[in-house]
Design an enzyme around this catalytic site. Structure first.
Site, PDB file in Angstrom:
ATOM      1  N   CYS A 117       0.856  -1.176   0.000  1.00 26.36           N
ATOM      2  CA  CYS A 117       0.000   0.000   0.000  1.00 26.36           C
ATOM      3  C   CYS A 117       0.898   1.233   0.000  1.00 26.36           C
ATOM      4  O   CYS A 117       2.113   1.122   0.115  1.00 26.36           O
ATOM      5  CB  CYS A 117      -0.947   0.022   1.200  1.00 26.36           C
ATOM      6  SG  CYS A 117      -2.338   1.159   0.925  1.00 26.36           S
ATOM      7  N   CYS A 119      -0.081   4.330   1.762  1.00 23.23           N
ATOM      8  CA  CYS A 119      -0.434   5.340   2.772  1.00 23.23           C
ATOM      9  C   CYS A 119       0.706   5.646   3.744  1.00 23.23           C
ATOM     10  O   CYS A 119       0.793   6.759   4.259  1.00 23.23           O
ATOM     11  CB  CYS A 119      -1.697   4.947   3.523  1.00 23.23           C
ATOM     12  SG  CYS A 119      -1.775   3.233   4.039  1.00 23.23           S
ATOM     13  N   LYS A 206     -12.288  -4.560   2.694  1.00 28.53           N
ATOM     14  CA  LYS A 206     -11.686  -3.733   3.751  1.00 28.53           C
ATOM     15  C   LYS A 206     -12.596  -2.540   3.988  1.00 28.53           C
ATOM     16  O   LYS A 206     -12.884  -1.773   3.071  1.00 28.53           O
ATOM     17  CB  LYS A 206     -10.299  -3.274   3.317  1.00 28.53           C
ATOM     18  CG  LYS A 206      -9.579  -2.424   4.360  1.00 28.53           C
ATOM     19  CD  LYS A 206      -8.205  -2.016   3.846  1.00 28.53           C
ATOM     20  CE  LYS A 206      -7.417  -1.255   4.884  1.00 28.53           C
ATOM     21  NZ  LYS A 206      -6.089  -0.866   4.360  1.00 28.53           N
ATOM     22  N   ARG A 216      -2.677   3.543  13.116  1.00 28.92           N
ATOM     23  CA  ARG A 216      -2.163   4.766  12.487  1.00 28.92           C
ATOM     24  C   ARG A 216      -1.044   5.373  13.316  1.00 28.92           C
ATOM     25  O   ARG A 216      -0.141   6.007  12.770  1.00 28.92           O
ATOM     26  CB  ARG A 216      -3.314   5.736  12.223  1.00 28.92           C
ATOM     27  CG  ARG A 216      -4.206   5.121  11.140  1.00 28.92           C
ATOM     28  CD  ARG A 216      -5.442   5.888  10.832  1.00 28.92           C
ATOM     29  NE  ARG A 216      -6.216   5.126   9.858  1.00 28.92           N
ATOM     30  CZ  ARG A 216      -7.437   5.417   9.476  1.00 28.92           C
ATOM     31  NH1 ARG A 216      -8.040   6.473   9.977  1.00 28.92           N
ATOM     32  NH2 ARG A 216      -8.050   4.665   8.590  1.00 28.92           N
ATOM     33  N   LYS A 259     -11.348  -7.216   6.645  1.00 27.77           N
ATOM     34  CA  LYS A 259     -10.774  -6.334   7.672  1.00 27.77           C
ATOM     35  C   LYS A 259     -11.752  -5.215   7.975  1.00 27.77           C
ATOM     36  O   LYS A 259     -12.262  -4.608   7.026  1.00 27.77           O
ATOM     37  CB  LYS A 259      -9.457  -5.759   7.139  1.00 27.77           C
ATOM     38  CG  LYS A 259      -8.716  -4.860   8.138  1.00 27.77           C
ATOM     39  CD  LYS A 259      -7.431  -4.324   7.528  1.00 27.77           C
ATOM     40  CE  LYS A 259      -6.704  -3.453   8.547  1.00 27.77           C
ATOM     41  NZ  LYS A 259      -5.469  -2.872   8.024  1.00 27.77           N
ATOM     42  N   SER A 285      -5.996  -3.289  15.099  1.00 27.86           N
ATOM     43  CA  SER A 285      -5.393  -2.641  16.259  1.00 27.86           C
ATOM     44  C   SER A 285      -6.434  -2.198  17.291  1.00 27.86           C
ATOM     45  O   SER A 285      -6.211  -2.318  18.487  1.00 27.86           O
ATOM     46  CB  SER A 285      -4.558  -1.455  15.802  1.00 27.86           C
ATOM     47  OG  SER A 285      -5.349  -0.538  15.059  1.00 27.86           O
ATOM     48  N   TYR A 324      -2.542  -8.894  16.481  1.00 31.51           N
ATOM     49  CA  TYR A 324      -1.497  -8.418  17.389  1.00 31.51           C
ATOM     50  C   TYR A 324      -1.382  -9.309  18.615  1.00 31.51           C
ATOM     51  O   TYR A 324      -0.463  -9.169  19.396  1.00 31.51           O
ATOM     52  CB  TYR A 324      -1.771  -6.945  17.766  1.00 31.51           C
ATOM     53  CG  TYR A 324      -1.821  -6.097  16.521  1.00 31.51           C
ATOM     54  CD1 TYR A 324      -0.642  -5.737  15.873  1.00 31.51           C
ATOM     55  CD2 TYR A 324      -3.032  -5.736  15.940  1.00 31.51           C
ATOM     56  CE1 TYR A 324      -0.691  -5.022  14.686  1.00 31.51           C
ATOM     57  CE2 TYR A 324      -3.083  -5.019  14.758  1.00 31.51           C
ATOM     58  CZ  TYR A 324      -1.913  -4.662  14.139  1.00 31.51           C
ATOM     59  OH  TYR A 324      -1.954  -3.971  12.953  1.00 31.51           O
TER      60      TYR A 324
HETATM   61 ZN   LIG Z   1      -3.186   2.169   2.689  1.00 32.19          ZN
END
Ligand SMILES: [Zn+2]
Length: 334
Positions: A117, A119, A206, A216, A259, A285, A324
């Protein structure tokens, strides 16, 4: 009163395991690992207790820690040393994920899956190239909130990123940007370069979810303006998920990922029923952080709720779970 049928007969300790319908194994779990090219030391992630961003130098050591728990697969996320408008460090030969992948595959037996990705690599934090004419302003906002990522221009960047991961030795690539056509473009690129044996785990459904918050912090990937609702899915939609997944299957997706996981177990179950491919779910998360927060207050038992969460994801139909909790639960299971 007819008590011929007494389900409680099978709940006795010596028989309950025999009739158990779902089992959770360390081999079902994939541990996300954050590699950070901006740091020389491990950095704890505040909103994800027990997780750290690790420097490239520590990438092998970090993955060895995962392997010791019995988890055999990792998903690599990278924080690059610099960002730009297009996210060019995402496909750099000496990029953070590429470098870590080379080291990890050379020195460990881990199965390495890489996040594909943009981002984390774009200065605006969106999952691709912005549409022409859109500029960040000084306040970080922009003129037209109805526009975001240029879908087709982003495909080019995703091709380059995926192939650079394969060249570095990635065992599987996992495109997560919800770009239309991403699986087909990446499959075409991989096959054209002789990587026809590298599978694609597509983030097929997603959702634009508020449960991604702590990630993030971890990946430094929050959008500088706006949100991702123009490319990630509307949480209200289930039929659309089937359409999204079907398109990815047609384009050659090997594994289908949903997701987040817990708020979308109906989608996991639907994908399981409709398609033959392995189904993955990402226990994100926020799902991790909220159990930790409640446990810290003494309101929930962390181990038990974490295990029950993963078991429910498996029961809904997931074959593999990104979580996680991977290391903690794998250790419990051993
Ligand atoms: Zn992304």
């Amino acid at each position: 009163m007819d008590l011929t049928h007494r389900p409680r007969r099978l709940r006795e300790d010596r028989v309950r395991e025999l009739v158990s319908e779902t089992s959770l194994e360390p081999a079902d779990l994939i541990a996300p690992v954050f590699i950070d090219a901006t740091t020389a030391e491990r950095q704890p992630i505040e909103s994800m207790p027990g997780h750290e961003r690790v420097p490239i130098e520590d990438s092998v050591a970090r993955v060895e820690e995962v392997l010791e728990t019995g988890v055999e697969a990792v998903m690599l996320f990278g924080i690059p040393e610099s960002k730009d408008a297009k996210g060019t460090r995402a496909w750099a030969e000496d990029g953070v994920v590429q470098e870590a992948t080379r080291r990890i595959t050379a020195e460990t037996d881990a199965y390495v899956i890489t996040d594909v990705c943009l981002c984390e690599y774009t200065e605006h934090g969106h999952c691709g190239t912005l549409e022409p004419g859109i500029r960040e302003t000084e306040t970080g906002s922009r003129e037209d909130p109805s526009l975001t990522v240029d879908n087709d221009a982003t495909l080019e960047s995703l091709r380059k990123t995926a192939i650079s991961h394969a060249v570095a030795g990635a065992d599987m690539v996992a495109p997560s940007s919800m770009t239309d056509g991403m699986v087909g473009a990446i499959r075409d690129e991989l096959d054209g370069e002789g990587f026809d044996d590298v599978p694609i785990m597509s983030y097929a459904a997603k959702y634009e979810s508020a449960f991604y918050g702590p990630f993030r912090d971890a990946a430094d990937g929050a959008p500088a303006f706006g949100d991702r609702r123009h490319y990630q899915m509307d949480p209200a939609n289930a039929r659309e998920a089937m359409r999204e997944v079907r398109l990815d299957v047609k384009q050659g997706a090997d594994v289908l990922l949903v997701k987040p996981a817990l708020p979308y177990l109906d989608i996991v179950a639907d994908v399981r029923r409709e398609f033959e491919q392995p189904v993955a779910a990402y226990n994100v998360s926020g799902e991790y952080a909220m159990l930790h927060a409640a446990a810290e207050k003494g309101w929930l038992n962390l181990e038990e709720t974490a295990r029950e969460s993963l078991l429910s994801i498996k029961r809904a139909g997931a074959d593999l779970i990104l979580t996680y909790f991977a290391e903690d639960i794998a250790e419990q299971l051993r």
